[in-house]
Design a protein around this motif. Structure first.
Motif, PDB file in Angstrom:
ATOM      1  N   LEU A  15     -58.231  40.628   5.941  1.00 31.94           N
ATOM      2  CA  LEU A  15     -57.887  41.951   5.426  1.00 31.94           C
ATOM      3  C   LEU A  15     -58.519  43.048   6.273  1.00 31.94           C
ATOM      4  CD1 LEU A  15     -58.385  41.271   1.612  1.00 31.94           C
ATOM      5  CD2 LEU A  15     -56.211  41.609   2.773  1.00 31.94           C
ATOM      6  N   LYS A  16     -59.736  42.816   6.720  1.00 31.90           N
ATOM      7  CA  LYS A  16     -60.437  43.803   7.537  1.00 31.90           C
ATOM      8  C   LYS A  16     -59.734  43.988   8.879  1.00 31.90           C
ATOM      9  CE  LYS A  16     -64.954  44.645   9.657  1.00 31.90           C
ATOM     10  NZ  LYS A  16     -66.304  44.096   9.878  1.00 31.90           N
ATOM     11  N   ARG A  17     -59.310  42.855   9.509  1.00 31.42           N
ATOM     12  CA  ARG A  17     -58.594  42.963  10.789  1.00 31.42           C
ATOM     13  C   ARG A  17     -57.303  43.750  10.626  1.00 31.42           C
ATOM     14  NH1 ARG A  17     -60.532  37.602  11.672  1.00 31.42           N
ATOM     15  NH2 ARG A  17     -58.594  36.717  10.844  1.00 31.42           N
ATOM     16  N   ARG A  18     -56.602  43.486   9.513  1.00 33.45           N
ATOM     17  CA  ARG A  18     -55.366  44.217   9.267  1.00 33.45           C
ATOM     18  C   ARG A  18     -55.642  45.698   9.060  1.00 33.45           C
ATOM     19  NH1 ARG A  18     -51.769  42.171   4.365  1.00 33.45           N
ATOM     20  NH2 ARG A  18     -53.129  43.553   3.170  1.00 33.45           N
ATOM     21  N   ARG A  19     -56.747  45.993   8.362  1.00 37.38           N
ATOM     22  CA  ARG A  19     -57.135  47.386   8.137  1.00 37.38           C
ATOM     23  C   ARG A  19     -57.499  48.068   9.457  1.00 37.38           C
ATOM     24  NH1 ARG A  19     -56.290  51.809   5.369  1.00 37.38           N
ATOM     25  NH2 ARG A  19     -58.147  52.979   4.814  1.00 37.38           N
ATOM     26  N   GLU A  20     -58.201  47.340  10.353  1.00 36.21           N
ATOM     27  CA  GLU A  20     -58.556  47.904  11.659  1.00 36.21           C
ATOM     28  C   GLU A  20     -57.317  48.192  12.495  1.00 36.21           C
ATOM     29  OE1 GLU A  20     -63.000  46.018  12.421  1.00 36.21           O
ATOM     30  OE2 GLU A  20     -61.213  44.887  13.041  1.00 36.21           O
ATOM     31  N   GLU A  21     -56.307  47.301  12.392  1.00 30.98           N
ATOM     32  CA  GLU A  21     -55.058  47.536  13.116  1.00 30.98           C
ATOM     33  C   GLU A  21     -54.360  48.794  12.619  1.00 30.98           C
ATOM     34  OE1 GLU A  21     -52.811  44.003  12.632  1.00 30.98           O
ATOM     35  OE2 GLU A  21     -54.109  42.771  13.917  1.00 30.98           O
TER      36      GLU A  21
ATOM     37  N   GLU B 282     -56.593  48.559  -4.662  1.00 28.32           N
ATOM     38  CA  GLU B 282     -57.563  48.265  -3.616  1.00 28.32           C
ATOM     39  C   GLU B 282     -57.113  48.831  -2.275  1.00 28.32           C
ATOM     40  OE1 GLU B 282     -59.410  44.186  -5.585  1.00 28.32           O
ATOM     41  OE2 GLU B 282     -57.858  44.003  -4.048  1.00 28.32           O
ATOM     42  N   PRO B 283     -58.031  48.901  -1.297  1.00 29.24           N
ATOM     43  CA  PRO B 283     -57.712  49.558  -0.021  1.00 29.24           C
ATOM     44  C   PRO B 283     -56.504  48.981   0.711  1.00 29.24           C
ATOM     45  CG  PRO B 283     -60.065  49.213  -0.197  1.00 29.24           C
ATOM     46  CD  PRO B 283     -59.455  48.503  -1.356  1.00 29.24           C
ATOM     47  N   ASP B 284     -56.250  47.675   0.549  1.00 32.15           N
ATOM     48  CA  ASP B 284     -55.099  47.072   1.251  1.00 32.15           C
ATOM     49  C   ASP B 284     -53.806  47.231   0.471  1.00 32.15           C
ATOM     50  OD1 ASP B 284     -55.754  45.419  -0.831  1.00 32.15           O
ATOM     51  OD2 ASP B 284     -55.403  43.564   0.266  1.00 32.15           O
ATOM     52  N   GLY B 285     -53.857  47.969  -0.641  1.00 33.42           N
ATOM     53  CA  GLY B 285     -52.654  48.220  -1.426  1.00 33.42           C
ATOM     54  C   GLY B 285     -52.458  47.264  -2.579  1.00 33.42           C
ATOM     55  N   GLU B 286     -53.287  46.225  -2.678  1.00 36.43           N
ATOM     56  CA  GLU B 286     -53.117  45.272  -3.774  1.00 36.43           C
ATOM     57  C   GLU B 286     -53.487  45.940  -5.095  1.00 36.43           C
ATOM     58  OE1 GLU B 286     -53.847  40.533  -4.645  1.00 36.43           O
ATOM     59  OE2 GLU B 286     -54.950  41.527  -3.036  1.00 36.43           O
ATOM     60  N   HIS B 287     -52.661  45.664  -6.102  1.00 33.64           N
ATOM     61  CA  HIS B 287     -52.764  46.323  -7.397  1.00 33.64           C
ATOM     62  C   HIS B 287     -53.376  45.355  -8.405  1.00 33.64           C
ATOM     63  CE1 HIS B 287     -50.328  48.134 -11.030  1.00 33.64           C
ATOM     64  NE2 HIS B 287     -51.627  48.322 -11.146  1.00 33.64           N
ATOM     65  N   ALA B 288     -54.575  45.655  -8.866  1.00 30.54           N
ATOM     66  CA  ALA B 288     -55.277  44.797  -9.824  1.00 30.54           C
ATOM     67  C   ALA B 288     -55.130  45.357 -11.225  1.00 30.54           C
ATOM     68  CB  ALA B 288     -56.755  44.691  -9.443  1.00 30.54           C
ATOM     69  N   TYR B 289     -54.633  44.538 -12.149  1.00 34.20           N
ATOM     70  CA  TYR B 289     -54.529  44.914 -13.563  1.00 34.20           C
ATOM     71  C   TYR B 289     -54.369  43.622 -14.353  1.00 34.20           C
ATOM     72  CZ  TYR B 289     -49.462  44.143 -13.423  1.00 34.20           C
ATOM     73  OH  TYR B 289     -48.224  43.579 -13.311  1.00 34.20           O
ATOM     74  N   TYR B 290     -54.218  43.716 -15.691  1.00 37.03           N
ATOM     75  CA  TYR B 290     -54.221  42.508 -16.510  1.00 37.03           C
ATOM     76  C   TYR B 290     -53.122  41.517 -16.126  1.00 37.03           C
ATOM     77  CZ  TYR B 290     -50.201  44.281 -19.133  1.00 37.03           C
ATOM     78  OH  TYR B 290     -48.964  44.733 -19.480  1.00 37.03           O
ATOM     79  N   GLY B 291     -51.995  42.033 -15.597  1.00 42.57           N
ATOM     80  CA  GLY B 291     -50.894  41.163 -15.200  1.00 42.57           C
ATOM     81  C   GLY B 291     -51.091  40.529 -13.832  1.00 42.57           C
TER      82      GLY B 291
ATOM     83  N   ALA C  82     -67.267  44.359  -1.484  1.00 45.27           N
ATOM     84  CA  ALA C  82     -66.214  45.354  -1.293  1.00 45.27           C
ATOM     85  C   ALA C  82     -65.956  45.587   0.192  1.00 45.27           C
ATOM     86  CB  ALA C  82     -66.617  46.670  -1.955  1.00 45.27           C
ATOM     87  N   LEU C  83     -64.692  45.791   0.526  1.00 42.70           N
ATOM     88  CA  LEU C  83     -64.299  46.163   1.883  1.00 42.70           C
ATOM     89  C   LEU C  83     -64.177  47.680   1.988  1.00 42.70           C
ATOM     90  CD1 LEU C  83     -61.583  43.517   2.827  1.00 42.70           C
ATOM     91  CD2 LEU C  83     -63.954  43.640   3.596  1.00 42.70           C
ATOM     92  N   PRO C  84     -64.281  48.228   3.215  1.00 47.03           N
ATOM     93  CA  PRO C  84     -64.125  49.678   3.380  1.00 47.03           C
ATOM     94  C   PRO C  84     -62.754  50.149   2.928  1.00 47.03           C
ATOM     95  CG  PRO C  84     -65.091  48.689   5.332  1.00 47.03           C
ATOM     96  CD  PRO C  84     -64.628  47.556   4.479  1.00 47.03           C
ATOM     97  N   GLY C  85     -62.712  51.353   2.417  1.00 46.58           N
ATOM     98  CA  GLY C  85     -61.460  51.952   1.987  1.00 46.58           C
ATOM     99  C   GLY C  85     -61.590  52.605   0.630  1.00 46.58           C
ATOM    100  N   VAL C  86     -60.442  53.014   0.089  1.00 46.11           N
ATOM    101  CA  VAL C  86     -60.409  53.742  -1.176  1.00 46.11           C
ATOM    102  C   VAL C  86     -59.928  52.818  -2.288  1.00 46.11           C
ATOM    103  CG1 VAL C  86     -59.377  55.669  -2.423  1.00 46.11           C
ATOM    104  CG2 VAL C  86     -60.004  55.940  -0.019  1.00 46.11           C
ATOM    105  N   TYR C  87     -60.678  52.789  -3.389  1.00 46.38           N
ATOM    106  CA  TYR C  87     -60.328  52.047  -4.598  1.00 46.38           C
ATOM    107  C   TYR C  87     -59.949  53.078  -5.659  1.00 46.38           C
ATOM    108  CZ  TYR C  87     -62.641  48.127  -2.296  1.00 46.38           C
ATOM    109  OH  TYR C  87     -62.997  47.143  -1.405  1.00 46.38           O
ATOM    110  N   THR C  88     -58.673  53.127  -5.990  1.00 40.29           N
ATOM    111  CA  THR C  88     -58.171  54.137  -6.920  1.00 40.29           C
ATOM    112  C   THR C  88     -58.165  53.579  -8.346  1.00 40.29           C
ATOM    113  OG1 THR C  88     -56.759  55.064  -5.193  1.00 40.29           O
ATOM    114  CG2 THR C  88     -56.244  55.662  -7.469  1.00 40.29           C
ATOM    115  N   ILE C  89     -58.742  54.349  -9.263  1.00 39.90           N
ATOM    116  CA  ILE C  89     -58.862  53.938 -10.665  1.00 39.90           C
ATOM    117  C   ILE C  89     -57.832  54.708 -11.488  1.00 39.90           C
ATOM    118  CG2 ILE C  89     -60.434  53.670 -12.610  1.00 39.90           C
ATOM    119  CD1 ILE C  89     -62.722  54.227 -10.560  1.00 39.90           C
ATOM    120  N   LYS C  90     -56.994  53.977 -12.210  1.00 41.72           N
ATOM    121  CA  LYS C  90     -55.989  54.614 -13.064  1.00 41.72           C
ATOM    122  C   LYS C  90     -56.037  54.007 -14.464  1.00 41.72           C
ATOM    123  CE  LYS C  90     -52.683  56.006  -9.492  1.00 41.72           C
ATOM    124  NZ  LYS C  90     -51.257  55.994  -9.080  1.00 41.72           N
ATOM    125  N   ALA C  91     -55.572  54.791 -15.427  1.00 42.93           N
ATOM    126  CA  ALA C  91     -55.440  54.313 -16.808  1.00 42.93           C
ATOM    127  C   ALA C  91     -53.992  54.474 -17.232  1.00 42.93           C
ATOM    128  CB  ALA C  91     -56.348  55.099 -17.744  1.00 42.93           C
TER     129      ALA C  91
END
Length: 523
Positions: free
Chosen positions: A143-149, A421-430, A458-467
């Motif tokens: 994931l880090k290599r992809r982020r660096e690219e 998460e920074p790589d775009g993966e969406h974490a939630y109950y589903g 944690a990897l570098p990047g932005v972790y967005t919190i939503k409700a």
């Protein structure tokens, strides 16, 4: 002790009396004297405090008295005595014996049920520990290599910091340092923008450090009374509140909105006074009291918040949040003032959540265990031993780079925690497990939460919190649902940092951004 004695009986207001001889051998079984004595003791106990004491309740149950804490019951058969946990009178010896036998059987059943529940929790905890011990570094390297690219540049190991989205009102660019002092630990969340920065170089994989920057996104109530208050000069705003109060005595949301406004302006005393005005009107149901307590706690008024949470704890012993909320508040007060009794009781309350079964809140025990083990770790550093009843198989501090806990102040309400998460993966109950190691707890639909997101590395990047606010089945006059996200970096470590982010969710089926955690590359 003598087998005989004398009692003088007289009529009040007269000089007439008679001396009686009493002999134990001629006495008949009865409860007249014992109930008379118990009645006098109950009167004394009722005068000692406003709320019924345990002694007063016991006197009422044992001697069949109507007291401020008990009521009169007419019981006929064994099932009724068992239902209300009242021992039959001695005049029915066979029923007394059956009653005691049934109680012993029930105790055995309860003990067996507790043991089975404990084994279930231990298995769940083993799974959480296995997740914590799993090495996601190989996946993280990819994931880090992809982020660096994507960035077109190499990135170093990361340091976490908080950041919240664009403010609705205004922007204040000044930064301030987050002190280690307990009274400055929580950033006030209902302000247009607030920030803190800090951190240090990382020294080892298991000894990470954290700092942060933060800005809030407050909910502004769309109400005419708030327009008037906001337009008034700050030194006149409280007078404006008083002028309008008599028109809104049946609207708790008026008091919450105005209190939130004064808290946002750092007028803590006025905010507390407005909340006390609400309680003086006689609103004392548990959901409303919880809303008051959370606001007081977020304003660092822990004594007042704990006093209210104690009431909720007594009113709602069937809700795990009653134990958890009080336990966490006591833990905060211990961290602030250092009273070991607060720490010990906080541990016991959190362990009560762990040791009991809560059908409507599956696996809330694991969330409480995360919080309990953090408290055990911090208390151990201060020489405070763990309570003996805490099973040793459940003691392990799972320290984390990031932990987000989401709670809300409305019963029968469904709110979901979402983290991008920074790589775009969406974490939630589903989708509760992510490639980099993020984990989200089960979905709670009955109200209050909590739901949590945890990440060990944690990897570098932005972790967005939503409700995501799905809606509520609760009929309320308290206004929109308020969600509270408690965000940690370096959770369960000595250099731990925390932010409390609050947001009002007005419309069901809406998804609102609460904030962001930005993981910077270490310099």
């Amino acid at each position: 002790v003598s087998d005989s004695g004398q009692v003088r009986l007289g009529t009040a207001g007269t000089s007439t009396s008679e001396l009686l001889e009493i002999h134990a051998a001629a006495a008949q079984p009865g409860r007249i004297l014992s109930r008379s004595w118990a009645g006098q003791e109950a009167q004394k106990a009722a005068l000692e405090r406003e709320e019924p004491s345990e002694r007063l309740l016991q006197l009422g149950r044992t001697y069949g008295l109507v007291t401020p804490g008990t009521s009169l019951l007419v019981l006929e058969d064994l099932d009724q005595y068992l239902e209300y946990d009242v021992e039959p009178p001695p005049s029915r010896p066979e029923m007394v014996m059956e009653f005691k036998e049934c109680q012993e059987e029930e105790k055995a059943i309860i003990h067996d049920r507790k043991e089975k529940h404990l084994e279930h929790v231990i298995e769940l905890w083993k799974a959480r520990v296995a997740w914590w011990e799993k090495d996601f570094r190989e996946k993280n390297k990819k994931l880090k290599r992809r982020r660096e690219e994507e960035l077109g540049m190499p990135i170093a190991e990361s340091l976490p910091r908080f950041s919240r989205g664009e403010p609705l009102l205004m922007e204040i660019s000044e930064d301030f340092c987050l002190s280690e002092a307990p009274e400055e630990r929580i950033c006030r969340c209902l302000t247009p923008r607030a920030s803190f920065q800090g951190g240090a170089e990382e020294t080892a994989e298991e000894d990470r450090t954290a700092g942060g920057t933060s800005s809030s996104k407050p909910w502004e109530p769309d109400a005419s009374y708030m327009d008037v208050i906001r337009k008034a000069r700050l030194d006149q705003a409280y007078r404006t509140y008083l002028d309008q109060r008599r028109s809104y005595t049946q609207s708790p949301s008026f008091f919450f909105d105005t209190a939130d406004y004064f808290f946002s302006q750092k007028e803590t005393i006025l905010g507390m006074r407005i909340l006390s005005n609400l309680l003086e009107l006689g609103y004392d149901d548990a959901p409303l009291l919880r809303m008051v307590a959370w606001r007081l706690q977020n304003a660092d008024e822990l004594d007042e918040a704990i006093s209210i949470l104690e009431q909720i704890y007594k009113q709602r012993p069937d809700e795990p949040q009653s134990f958890r909320d009080l336990g966490l508040a006591l833990g905060l007060r211990w961290e602030s003032l250092g009273n070991a009794e607060d720490a010990l009781r906080a541990m016991e309350l959190l362990y009560e959540v762990v040791s009991r079964s809560w059908p409507h809140f599956p696996e809330i025990e694991i969330i409480a265990l995360m919080e309990l083990n953090r408290l055990l770790f911090l208390a151990g550093k201060k020489g405070i031993p763990a309570p003996e009843q805490i099973d040793s198989r459940l003691r392990k501090n799972l320290d984390l780079d990031i932990r987000i806990s989401l709670s809300w102040d409305s019963d029968l309400t469904d709110v979901d925690l979402h983290v991008f998460e920074p790589d775009g993966e969406h974490a939630y109950y589903g989708h509760n497990r992510t490639a980099m190691g993020g984990l989200v707890s089960l979905d709670f639909r009955q109200g209050y939460g909590p739901e949590e997101y945890v990440l060990r590395r944690a990897l570098p990047g932005v972790y967005t919190i939503k409700a995501h606010y799905y809606g509520s089945r609760q009929v309320t006059t308290c206004g929109p649902c308020t969600v509270t996200a408690t965000v940690f970096t370096d959770y369960g470590r000595e250099q731990e940092k925390k932010q409390v982010l609050m947001l009002r969710l007005e419309k069901p089926s809406s998804e609102e951004q609460i904030g962001e955690i930005t993981i910077d590359a270490a310099k």
